[in-house]
Motif scaffolding. Structure first.
Motif, PDB file in Angstrom:
ATOM      1  N   ALA A  60     -86.901  21.719 -59.797  1.00  0.00           N
ATOM      2  CA  ALA A  60     -86.167  20.442 -59.897  1.00  0.00           C
ATOM      3  C   ALA A  60     -85.210  20.273 -58.726  1.00  0.00           C
ATOM      4  O   ALA A  60     -85.160  19.212 -58.081  1.00  0.00           O
ATOM      5  N   ILE A  61     -84.462  21.297 -58.428  1.00  0.00           N
ATOM      6  CA  ILE A  61     -83.519  21.211 -57.312  1.00  0.00           C
ATOM      7  C   ILE A  61     -84.266  21.050 -55.996  1.00  0.00           C
ATOM      8  O   ILE A  61     -83.844  20.322 -55.096  1.00  0.00           O
ATOM      9  N   GLY A  62     -85.416  21.725 -55.907  1.00  0.00           N
ATOM     10  CA  GLY A  62     -86.226  21.571 -54.695  1.00  0.00           C
ATOM     11  C   GLY A  62     -86.646  20.128 -54.491  1.00  0.00           C
ATOM     12  O   GLY A  62     -86.581  19.596 -53.369  1.00  0.00           O
ATOM     13  N   ARG A  63     -87.056  19.464 -55.565  1.00  0.00           N
ATOM     14  CA  ARG A  63     -87.452  18.056 -55.439  1.00  0.00           C
ATOM     15  C   ARG A  63     -86.258  17.185 -55.055  1.00  0.00           C
ATOM     16  O   ARG A  63     -86.366  16.281 -54.230  1.00  0.00           O
ATOM     17  N   MET A  64     -85.116  17.483 -55.699  1.00  0.00           N
ATOM     18  CA  MET A  64     -83.899  16.707 -55.417  1.00  0.00           C
ATOM     19  C   MET A  64     -83.498  16.876 -53.959  1.00  0.00           C
ATOM     20  O   MET A  64     -83.173  15.912 -53.274  1.00  0.00           O
ATOM     21  N   PHE A  65     -83.549  18.105 -53.501  1.00  0.00           N
ATOM     22  CA  PHE A  65     -83.096  18.380 -52.144  1.00  0.00           C
ATOM     23  C   PHE A  65     -84.027  17.760 -51.115  1.00  0.00           C
ATOM     24  O   PHE A  65     -83.582  17.239 -50.087  1.00  0.00           O
ATOM     25  N   ASN A  66     -85.327  17.795 -51.390  1.00  0.00           N
ATOM     26  CA  ASN A  66     -86.265  17.101 -50.502  1.00  0.00           C
ATOM     27  C   ASN A  66     -85.887  15.616 -50.395  1.00  0.00           C
ATOM     28  O   ASN A  66     -85.888  15.041 -49.309  1.00  0.00           O
ATOM     29  N   ALA A  67     -85.581  15.021 -51.553  1.00  0.00           N
ATOM     30  CA  ALA A  67     -85.250  13.591 -51.554  1.00  0.00           C
ATOM     31  C   ALA A  67     -83.945  13.308 -50.808  1.00  0.00           C
ATOM     32  O   ALA A  67     -83.832  12.313 -50.082  1.00  0.00           O
ATOM     33  N   ILE A  68     -82.967  14.190 -50.974  1.00  0.00           N
ATOM     34  CA  ILE A  68     -81.701  14.030 -50.250  1.00  0.00           C
ATOM     35  C   ILE A  68     -81.966  14.057 -48.748  1.00  0.00           C
ATOM     36  O   ILE A  68     -81.437  13.230 -47.987  1.00  0.00           O
ATOM     37  N   LEU A  69     -82.794  14.983 -48.318  1.00  0.00           N
ATOM     38  CA  LEU A  69     -83.061  15.085 -46.884  1.00  0.00           C
ATOM     39  C   LEU A  69     -83.864  13.884 -46.378  1.00  0.00           C
ATOM     40  O   LEU A  69     -83.684  13.434 -45.259  1.00  0.00           O
ATOM     41  N   VAL A  70     -84.758  13.364 -47.215  1.00  0.00           N
ATOM     42  CA  VAL A  70     -85.512  12.186 -46.780  1.00  0.00           C
ATOM     43  C   VAL A  70     -84.592  10.962 -46.673  1.00  0.00           C
ATOM     44  O   VAL A  70     -84.770  10.111 -45.809  1.00  0.00           O
ATOM     45  N   SER A  71     -83.583  10.906 -47.515  1.00  0.00           N
ATOM     46  CA  SER A  71     -82.786   9.678 -47.664  1.00  0.00           C
ATOM     47  C   SER A  71     -82.117   9.212 -46.383  1.00  0.00           C
ATOM     48  O   SER A  71     -81.953   8.021 -46.163  1.00  0.00           O
ATOM     49  N   SER A  72     -81.709  10.132 -45.510  1.00  0.00           N
ATOM     50  CA  SER A  72     -80.946   9.728 -44.325  1.00  0.00           C
ATOM     51  C   SER A  72     -81.737   9.912 -43.044  1.00  0.00           C
ATOM     52  O   SER A  72     -81.169  10.016 -41.964  1.00  0.00           O
ATOM     53  N   LEU A  73     -83.030   9.892 -43.156  1.00  0.00           N
ATOM     54  CA  LEU A  73     -83.934  10.209 -42.045  1.00  0.00           C
ATOM     55  C   LEU A  73     -83.677   9.321 -40.819  1.00  0.00           C
ATOM     56  O   LEU A  73     -83.683   9.786 -39.691  1.00  0.00           O
ATOM     57  N   ASP A  74     -83.476   8.027 -41.050  1.00  0.00           N
ATOM     58  CA  ASP A  74     -83.223   7.138 -39.924  1.00  0.00           C
ATOM     59  C   ASP A  74     -82.615   5.834 -40.436  1.00  0.00           C
ATOM     60  O   ASP A  74     -82.786   5.479 -41.611  1.00  0.00           O
ATOM     61  N   HIS A  75     -81.926   5.144 -39.569  1.00  0.00           N
ATOM     62  CA  HIS A  75     -81.395   3.829 -39.940  1.00  0.00           C
ATOM     63  C   HIS A  75     -81.451   2.872 -38.762  1.00  0.00           C
ATOM     64  O   HIS A  75     -80.521   2.108 -38.514  1.00  0.00           O
ATOM     65  N   GLY A  76     -82.550   2.981 -37.996  1.00  0.00           N
ATOM     66  CA  GLY A  76     -82.780   1.989 -36.963  1.00  0.00           C
ATOM     67  C   GLY A  76     -82.002   2.211 -35.680  1.00  0.00           C
ATOM     68  O   GLY A  76     -81.417   3.272 -35.452  1.00  0.00           O
ATOM     69  N   VAL A  77     -81.961   1.219 -34.896  1.00  0.00           N
ATOM     70  CA  VAL A  77     -81.464   1.280 -33.522  1.00  0.00           C
ATOM     71  C   VAL A  77     -79.950   1.221 -33.423  1.00  0.00           C
ATOM     72  O   VAL A  77     -79.373   1.760 -32.475  1.00  0.00           O
TER      73      VAL A  77
END
Lengths: 275, 275, 275, 275
Positions: A60-77
């Protein structure tokens, strides 16, 4: 006696310890686990969690942590960090230099909110341990913000009125039963801010930094590592922008963020096969 | 007419394009996919692949890429990058500064071998397209290395005689059927080096950079992104060391890499439940 | 109404101003003065002062500022900043990367003391304006330091018991009649610390950061520019060490600061002709 | 035998040497000279020369070196390095982070031309030593540039048609009798470029990097130190811009270089008293 803030002169027997990684001939142990064994059996995010926290995450924590890391991947230019990276890239400097410059731009107002919010939530929880209800603690914190003429860390966004990344993180935390007191404190702040909406000059929805802060704190992350998660997450974004700058643009270009358009893929949905 | 290497003066209609990320109110699209949809359904590594390559990876490529990113997570206290990061951390500078300094240390001889090796393999494959057998191309490349008094990029390690990370990556590439011409070129170089062992002053096993280079090239990564993978992988290592430096050591410490010991977990195996 | 800490969305008429440098075809004005006119007539230090402060320094201030910049030129191999720079240099990374890494190591405990000391002196001077004598203000500050178990910024050195650079700066400030209230406050702190010597576990002579802080504050420098002076001064030191690392040492060297010796020029005196 | 490019494992007796600075209790020697003695008697530029070159400069060289360092002090808002620095500053990051990011932007096309030009001039001088006249060597070099469709390093500017900084440096080199073969080679290139003006799409006057390259080479500077001079010179410019960004602008500002105006001092002349 008061200590001199500067380090003492070294003595001859200054061995020092590290608990992270053991290197021996043909062997690399990350917190005790062989690295080659981890490869193929742990996702990168799970391996990162192990390295930072010292133990394997639960699924469960592994899934959560993957999602946390995906969340801030990029925000454009437009973020200053991305512009710093692109300005370095346009001079022909190698990838790592662009990336380092982008990392330096994660100052207090940019990517540094996770740590501020973690501390802020702990301030509220300290009030709760001191006897206040969570609602009262939240109100007290909001009061201080109004007096200081500042929005609380973890709330508000210069662009979004409802941060989709925060909503998704909270949804997953709920489903994975990972919500704890910090998430509850954050929710209380949400309600308190809504009640005091007139005291602020714009809407203040919870943002992704606030969601990461609350969930990470409930996972036991130290403050210092809160901001670190944002670094790990955003690094590929900086890389992608530096790479695009070097491959699509002429060198020594004057970069005006105002003048950009998006010419990438139209919106599309993930295949159903991916759950 | 020869062009002036410096950029022309800007004209008024200089719109420029980005294809990476679309930001709209309450919406973030990474290569067209909504970021909040990706969260929980793509691993971080898969999301990184999507951002860098523009398309979703197949499940096999997703597993391979996760393993590639895990492979270079950390290598202990002694790499110059880790020492640069620790020396910055000991001054009380924030996490991001330590990390940026560590990133800057990934120079040509350190973390930069992936790109060199990708190019090197392509040099060999160009010979093959020109009519040589792979074995002859490998021999020709090894010849040049002997003459230049240098080991080929992707081979040798200052510490390991058999790099466990490289072996594991090749095993996975085989199982996932992701081996291509670059991997075959690398294997040919391995055999050619073994045959010429007397011409080098030490064993030159293939190392993790060589394995990453070959497999990434077969996945279609650009040279520039080869080194980027190492950055993404090693960033958590730099973070962990900076964090450990700040939490376990006094500030302004004189850091001698020679004087460290490992006091972390004893060797342990992943639970069987993790496959 | 409380303001949202994040920036507002941009409006279309956002012109912004700079007062530093005017660039026109074939003309460069630094704070109004033609750069080519400055060359040969202003020393570099005087030109730096002009750029930072907006006006030409008097000859006395010019001499003082030159000396301030010379004072922190280098401090050998052992500072963390120098080790960060050398660790980057050993990987083959270019000069600017080594230098940037060294700059990042100027954290709160290292090169950041100038700003802390400037603020500290102003805290004392605020007490003086509030009615205390300078001696009483100094005692009060020293009291707080003892309670906080910390030496005051600007005092103490991990190596020197009498910092020759501080002495020289004060001597020049006296001769050039540039001493002001900050220098007097610092002297009062010196006396107060001597009286309370037993409360500290080592001697706490004023150090070069304290001298620079006091004198710069009396020259009207902003806090932010206090640390900047140290950057300008130490940059050539970082460059020299990065250059020496690359020209005298093998690449990918494990750098133990403990193991170095000095093999440069024996002590020598400046020729009499230089006054 | 071909050497493994990676470092050997360390042996126990690895003492290493530095010739720059000797640190002893209460004593700091820069290339043998006491630092406190240098303060007030050497200008900062002369002290920098001493540290980098190992010996005191003559008064003439001291004047020349001061002018070289003044020449590249700043060039306004638009260079990518300045924009990188400002983008970091706008996030609230401290001065040193802005400055480090700016330094990273000195890539091959930006501030890296000094070293390229030094090498380029040496290529021409090698032809001269091989028997060619300087005029013929210059023509041959210009030929290669035309074929490669590139302007030679040290020539051209995206903004100036007659770089006032280059003219002033050459004037001083003449007056101070510091012109040597590299300056003569550069002049020959100037004449050759003028003769071949039709082969380039814009005027290519010698620029400040070319002037610095030629004069520094004649002073005996290593290639690596050519770019270093630009770093030392431009650092105060980066500092000034970072400081102005933080003191005059709101945080998290979107910085469009196109939208700036100059509101500083009107043009003014240095007082006659300064010679």
């Amino acid at each position: 006696m008061a200590k001199d803030r500067r380090a003492q002169t070294r003595t001859a027997t200054d061995r020092w310890q590290t608990a992270l990684t053991l290197i021996a001939p043909n062997k690399i142990l990350i917190r005790g686990y062989p690295l080659d064994e981890m490869m193929g059996r742990l996702s990168f995010a799970e391996a990162v969690y192990l390295l930072l926290m010292g133990e394997l995450p639960t699924p469960a924590i592994g899934r959560m942590f993957n999602a946390i890391l995906v969340s801030s991947l990029d925000h454009g230019v437009t973020p200053p960090s991305t512009l710093a990276a692109r300005n370095v890239a346009t001079t022909g400097a190698p990838m790592k230099d662009s990336v380092a410059a982008g990392v330096l731009a994660f100052g207090p107002h940019h990517g540094g909110d996770i740590e501020s919010c973690m501390r802020f939530l702990d301030t509220g929880l300290a009030m709760v341990r001191g006897g206040k209800t969570m609602a009262d603690a939240a109100e007290a914190l909001v009061d201080e913000c109004v007096k200081a003429n500042e929005a609380p860390p973890g709330f508000g966004h210069r662009f979004h009125t409802r941060d989709p990344r925060a909503s998704r993180l909270f949804q997953m935390a709920l489903e994975l039963e990972l919500e704890g007191e910090h998430v509850r404190m954050l929710r209380a702040l949400e309600r308190a801010l809504t009640a005091r909406a007139d005291d602020f000059d714009r809407a203040l929805p919870v943002n992704v930094d606030g969601a990461i802060a609350a969930i990470s704190a409930d996972l036991g992350f130290a403050y210092d590592l809160g901001n670190a998660m944002f670094l790990i997450s955003r690094l590929p974004g900086l890389i992608a922008h530096a790479h695009e700058e070097r491959t699509r643009q002429a060198p020594m270009r004057q970069i005006d963020p105002k003048d950009h358009d998006y010419d990438g893929s139209a919106e599309r949905r993930l295949p159903e096969t991916r759950k």
